[in-house]
Structures are given as structure tokens and as C-alpha cells.
Motif scaffolding. Structure first.
Motif, mmCIF file in Angstrom:
data_model
loop_
_atom_site.group_PDB
_atom_site.id
_atom_site.type_symbol
_atom_site.label_atom_id
_atom_site.label_comp_id
_atom_site.label_asym_id
_atom_site.label_seq_id
_atom_site.Cartn_x
_atom_site.Cartn_y
_atom_site.Cartn_z
ATOM 1 N N GLU A 39 -4.670 1.347 -9.255
ATOM 2 C CA GLU A 39 -3.759 1.301 -8.110
ATOM 3 C C GLU A 39 -4.505 1.512 -6.798
ATOM 4 O O GLU A 39 -4.074 1.044 -5.742
ATOM 5 C CB GLU A 39 -2.661 2.352 -8.283
ATOM 6 C CG GLU A 39 -1.638 1.982 -9.358
ATOM 7 C CD GLU A 39 -0.662 3.101 -9.648
ATOM 8 O OE1 GLU A 39 0.523 2.955 -9.318
ATOM 9 O OE2 GLU A 39 -1.096 4.126 -10.215
ATOM 10 N N ASP B 146 -4.240 -0.581 -3.257
ATOM 11 C CA ASP B 146 -4.051 0.166 -2.003
ATOM 12 C C ASP B 146 -5.100 -0.247 -0.971
ATOM 13 O O ASP B 146 -4.791 -0.377 0.220
ATOM 14 C CB ASP B 146 -4.133 1.674 -2.259
ATOM 15 C CG ASP B 146 -2.844 2.227 -2.859
ATOM 16 O OD1 ASP B 146 -1.854 1.476 -2.901
ATOM 17 O OD2 ASP B 146 -2.830 3.390 -3.273
ATOM 18 N N ASN C 112 -4.295 -3.719 0.398
ATOM 19 C CA ASN C 112 -3.137 -3.725 1.293
ATOM 20 C C ASN C 112 -3.309 -2.821 2.512
ATOM 21 O O ASN C 112 -2.416 -2.748 3.360
ATOM 22 C CB ASN C 112 -1.879 -3.304 0.531
ATOM 23 C CG ASN C 112 -1.473 -4.321 -0.525
ATOM 24 O OD1 ASN C 112 -1.756 -5.501 -0.386
ATOM 25 N ND2 ASN C 112 -0.832 -3.868 -1.589
ATOM 26 N N SER C 113 -4.442 -2.127 2.606
ATOM 27 C CA SER C 113 -4.640 -1.179 3.706
ATOM 28 C C SER C 113 -4.707 -1.885 5.052
ATOM 29 O O SER C 113 -5.280 -2.972 5.173
ATOM 30 C CB SER C 113 -5.931 -0.379 3.503
ATOM 31 O OG SER C 113 -5.809 0.497 2.415
ATOM 32 N N SER D 222 -6.092 4.773 5.468
ATOM 33 C CA SER D 222 -5.531 4.225 4.240
ATOM 34 C C SER D 222 -6.626 3.646 3.347
ATOM 35 O O SER D 222 -6.592 3.795 2.118
ATOM 36 C CB SER D 222 -4.499 3.144 4.585
ATOM 37 O OG SER D 222 -3.892 2.649 3.420
ATOM 38 N N GLY E 20 -7.448 4.973 -0.395
ATOM 39 C CA GLY E 20 -7.497 4.045 -1.518
ATOM 40 C C GLY E 20 -8.832 4.087 -2.235
ATOM 41 O O GLY E 20 -8.887 4.044 -3.466
ATOM 42 N N LYS F 215 -0.482 5.837 5.390
ATOM 43 C CA LYS F 215 -0.111 4.439 5.172
ATOM 44 C C LYS F 215 0.593 3.829 6.379
ATOM 45 O O LYS F 215 0.309 2.701 6.772
ATOM 46 C CB LYS F 215 0.794 4.322 3.943
ATOM 47 C CG LYS F 215 0.036 4.282 2.630
ATOM 48 C CD LYS F 215 0.913 3.755 1.521
ATOM 49 C CE LYS F 215 0.080 3.437 0.290
ATOM 50 N NZ LYS F 215 0.882 2.868 -0.803
ATOM 51 N N THR G 211 -0.736 9.004 -1.600
ATOM 52 C CA THR G 211 0.025 8.030 -0.807
ATOM 53 C C THR G 211 0.989 7.205 -1.666
ATOM 54 O O THR G 211 1.850 6.520 -1.130
ATOM 55 C CB THR G 211 -0.925 7.061 -0.089
ATOM 56 O OG1 THR G 211 -1.688 6.344 -1.059
ATOM 57 C CG2 THR G 211 -1.877 7.808 0.837
ATOM 58 N N ASN G 212 0.829 7.261 -2.974
ATOM 59 C CA ASN G 212 1.603 6.414 -3.880
ATOM 60 C C ASN G 212 2.915 7.105 -4.263
ATOM 61 O O ASN G 212 2.916 8.227 -4.771
ATOM 62 C CB ASN G 212 0.763 6.125 -5.140
ATOM 63 C CG ASN G 212 1.387 5.099 -6.046
ATOM 64 O OD1 ASN G 212 2.496 5.294 -6.538
ATOM 65 N ND2 ASN G 212 0.672 4.022 -6.287
#
Length: 444
Positions: free
Chosen positions: A129, A133, A136-137, A142, A146, A215, A379-380
Motif C-alpha cells: 500500500e 501511496d 498518488n502523493s 506524503s 509512503g 495527505k 495516513t491509511n
């Protein structure tokens, strides 16, 4: 996982390079059927981790490209992988993909390559994951969060807690089998051992408070009386005329949001309508929206006039938000400073003087010592929920240990272990795993 999968690994569109990859036990065999290089009689003899220049034959056309072989288990997926780096035309890479499919490969689903890496033990679920992350940062913080997740920091911390749970569980079960020899000692140490587990879970949960900020950024509401310079401040921060500025009170009727990145974190500034008593129906809606925005913001910038004492309305507004993080910003310092104003940041939105002090103050309140590249931040949302559930279960186990039977404590401990295992993937259901990897893009 007996099928050899293939997909385009680069974004769809025209570019310098288009990458098409294969993963599975037949990768070398399929590659050998379509790719020829002067360096080798057969690509089946390719040396791992070496790039070969040659020609890929797609039937109707050929392309000069590069090919590289990654040998199992020392590859991303843990399987044999072959990657082709072709010229980046849209039609070209599609035809390469079709050719590989004709020679026995199967089209990969979203996230199939990373899913195979997880199933082959190359990554834990949380590490996998971390990859998405990073992809998509949108800001540096972020990316750092990640990367640390991808690097296994969260996995290690969770597994350390799981080990503690297993140790306590084993001791309790042994005490049930041999009560005369072990029960007294085990029960005596139980409260301390359970509390250690609870505290470790709590520390991870505490970091989640900053996960949303990492995020999505810090939401900062700019409020104050009409014509105090709120829109001018926003324009000064952005370095462009984004908000309409006039000398007419009540110009801003709605909220206006813009973001900047500072020290790796997004700061989302929200310009609001001037707050005052008004009979104008539309302006009144704007005032109500300004108050609501301030209530929900992470931090408030209260704009004040540097060369005037605070009005009763401003004092009332400050009192209304006394329990929220707030920075007083005195505008129009170029026109003079009232002697009673000495507890905020003095700026000139017109000239841009001291704007950096506002940004540094925001960062000091939310970032310094809390969010940085060396700390773990959860962050998840899935991880947060699992930690909340495990914290509740371990709290149940901790409560009244003197009177609670060992069998009941064991139920909570085992349930807590199962919850934590969903983070690393040790106890995650097939549905959870499929849902996570469906969020990946094709070719990853």
C-alpha cells in the motif's frame, strides 16, 4: 499464479519510451519468441539484470527496443520478469502487448504485479500500500510517509506488537494447562504486559492525527471584519490576483480556497466573507458560511487592523474561537501600529511584507516535531480503523485483570492479533486483498 501475465507499465499516450512487462514462469520463453538480439543465440540465455538491445517482431512491423530479464526470486514479483522498453507510440505499445498475448501471455488486471509480489512474500500488505501511496502523493510529506511504509517501518512496528501479544497469549494458555506452577507468576505480570501493548498501539494511533494533514494539508480559514485585507492576504500568499479586492465592504460573498506547499505540506487557505451584522440576504449567507468554515478549519487566521484598537465585534469574534488554534495577523502595518496591538504578526498585504512569518508560524504549529521525513505517520484509513479496533480490544483485556478470567482475556488478545494482522496482510481476507490491489493501475 501459474499464468504468465503482461501489461503496459507506462502511462497511456505518446512518449519517449513505452514499457511492456511480463511476469511468470513462461516470461523468458515468450520473450524469446518475439525478441532477437545479436548478443545471444536465444534470449533464454539472457543474463539477469542486463539490458539487451535488439528487435521485437510484432508480425506486421518490428521495433528496435531494449529488453531486460529479472530472474526469480530476485525480482519485483518474485517471479521471472521480462521488460521491453520500446518507442513510446500509443499504437506501437498496444501492438507489442497484443503480440505477447498471442504468444501465450494473459492480460494482467489492475495491481496484478504488486499482488504477486505480496503473495510471493516480497512485500507485506502495508508495504504494498505504500507503493500506491507514493504513486498518488502530491506533496513531499506524503511521499516520505509512503516511502517509510514501503520500506517496512509500519510492518516492523505492527509485527513487534503482534509478537508481544503472542508472548502474552502463550503464557496465559500455559498457565491454564499448568495453573499450580505458572498461574501466579503469569497473572502478576499480566497488567504490565497488556499495558505495554496498549501503549504501543496508542502511539501508532496518535500519529494518525497528522495523517490527514500529510495527505490533504492544513485547512486555514482567513476571517475578520469587512475590508480588513483578507482577500489581499490570499493574493499576497499566492503571488497572484486570485481573489477580487475592492474598497466596497462585503465584496467577498462566498469562500475561496487555494493551496500552496510549504515545507513539504499543503496549506489550504480559505478566504471568507467579512463578518458583520447585515440585512443583505446573500451577504448573510456568506457570513454564516465564514463562521462554519472557521469552526471546521485546523487553524484560523484572524485579520485585524494594525493601526486601530480592537473593536467589540473583533473581541467577541476572538472569544468565539478561543479554543481553536488561531493566529492574529495585523494588516496595514505600513500605515502605523497602535500601541495596544502587540500579540500577533504584523504584515502589509499590499507590499507582501512579513507574509513568510505567517507561513512559518503555521508550519511551527502543525509540522515541527510532528510531521517530518524521519517519523512514521499513519495516513491509511484502513490501517487507522484496524488500530482503533485493536486498541478497543486490548483496552477490554486491560480492564479489571484481577477479576477477569484468563479465558476472556485470551479472546480479546486473539481478536486484537487478528485485527493487527489485517494491516500486514497476515490475517487479511481475500476480499480485502483484492479490494486493495484493485486500486492500483494496470501494469503495476
Amino acid at each position: 499464479m501459474s499464468k504468465t501475465i503482461t501489461a503496459i507499465a507506462t502511462p497511456f499516450g505518446t512518449g519517449a519510451i513505452g514499457v511492456v512487462r511480463l511476469s511468470g514462469e513462461n516470461s523468458l520463453s515468450i520473450a524469446n519468441q518475439v525478441f532477437k538480439t545479436k548478443k545471444l543465440d536465444s534470449f533464454c540465455y539472457a543474463e539477469p539484470n542486463h539490458m539487451y538491445f535488439g528487435t521485437i517482431n510484432c508480425g506486421d512491423f518490428c521495433d528496435e527496443c531494449l529488453a531486460v530479464y529479472f530472474k526469480a526470486p530476485h525480482s519485483f514479483t518474485g517471479e521471472d520478469i521480462v521488460e521491453f522498453q520500446c518507442h513510446g507510440g500509443i499504437r506501437l505499445v498496444e501492438e507489442v502487448l497484443k503480440t505477447l498475448l498471442k504468444h501465450g501471455a494473459t492480460l494482467a488486471d489492475k495491481g496484478d504485479f504488486t499482488k504477486r509480489a505480496f503473495l510471493n512474500g516480497k512485500y507485506s500488505l502495508s508495504e504494498a500500500e505504500g507503493i500506491i501511496d507514493m504513486i498518488n502523493s502530491e506533496n513531499i510529506a506524503s511521499l516520505n510517509a509512503g516511502y517509510r511504509q514501503l520500506s517496512g517501518h509500519l510492518t516492523k512496528k505492527v509485527k513487534d506488537i503482534e509478537t508481544q501479544i503472542l508472548d502474552v497469549t502463550a503464557s496465559l494458555e500455559a498457565s491454564l494447562d499448568y495453573p499450580e506452577e505458572l498461574e501466579e507468576e503469569v497473572r502478576e505480570n499480566l497488567p504490565k504486559n497488556l499495558l505495554n501493548i496498549k501503549n504501543d498501539i496508542s502511539k501508532l494511533l496518535d500519529s494518525a492525527k497528522y495523517g490527514r494533514i500529510v495527505k490533504n494539508g492544513i485547512n486555514v480559514a482567513i476571517i475578520g471584519m469587512p475590508n480588513i485585507g483578507k482577500s489581499s492576504l490570499l493574493n499576497a500568499i499566492l503571488g497572484k490576483d486570485r481573489a477580487i479586492v475592492t474598497d466596497i465592504a462585503g465584496t467577498t460573498r462566498d469562500t475561496l480556497e487555494e493551496r500552496i506547499e510549504r515545507k513539504g505540506i499543503f496549506i489550504n487557505f480559505i478566504d471568507t466573507a467579512g463578518i458583520r451584522n447585515t440585512q443583505d440576504k446573500v451577504e448573510k449567507i456568506g457570513v454564516n458560511k465564514a463562521m462554519s468554515t472557521a469552526e471546521n478549519a485546523d487553524l484560523i487566521i484572524m485579520m485585524l487592523n494594525a493601526n486601530a484598537t480592537l473593536s467589540e465585534e473583533e473581541i467577541s469574534l476572538l472569544n468565539n474561537f478561543k479554543d481553536k488554534p488561531l493566529i492574529k495577523v495585523y494588516n496595514k502595518m505600513d500605515l502605523g501600529i497602535d500601541k495596544n496591538n502587540n500579540d500577533g504578526i504584523f504584515i502589509s498585504a499590499k507590499s507582501g511584507e512579513n507574509i513568510d512569518k505567517i507561513l512559518d508560524s503555521i508550519c511551527d504549529k502543525f509540522i515541527t516535531g510532528k510531521i517530518d521525513s524521519s517519523g512514521d505517520v499513519i495516513t491509511n484509513i484502513r490501517h487507522i480503523e484496524a488500530l482503533k479496533n485493536s486498541y478497543e480490544l486490548i483496552s477490554n483485556a486491560c480492564s479489571n485483570t484481577e477479576k477477569t478470567p484468563s479465558e476472556c482475556i485470551l479472546i480479546d488478545l486473539k481478536s486484537c492479533y487478528l485485527e493487527l494482522g489485517t494491516i500486514t496482510g497476515d490475517t487479511a481476507s481475500e476480499d480485502i486483498i483484492d479490494t486493495i490491489f484493485s486500486k492500483f493501475c494496470l501494469g503495476k
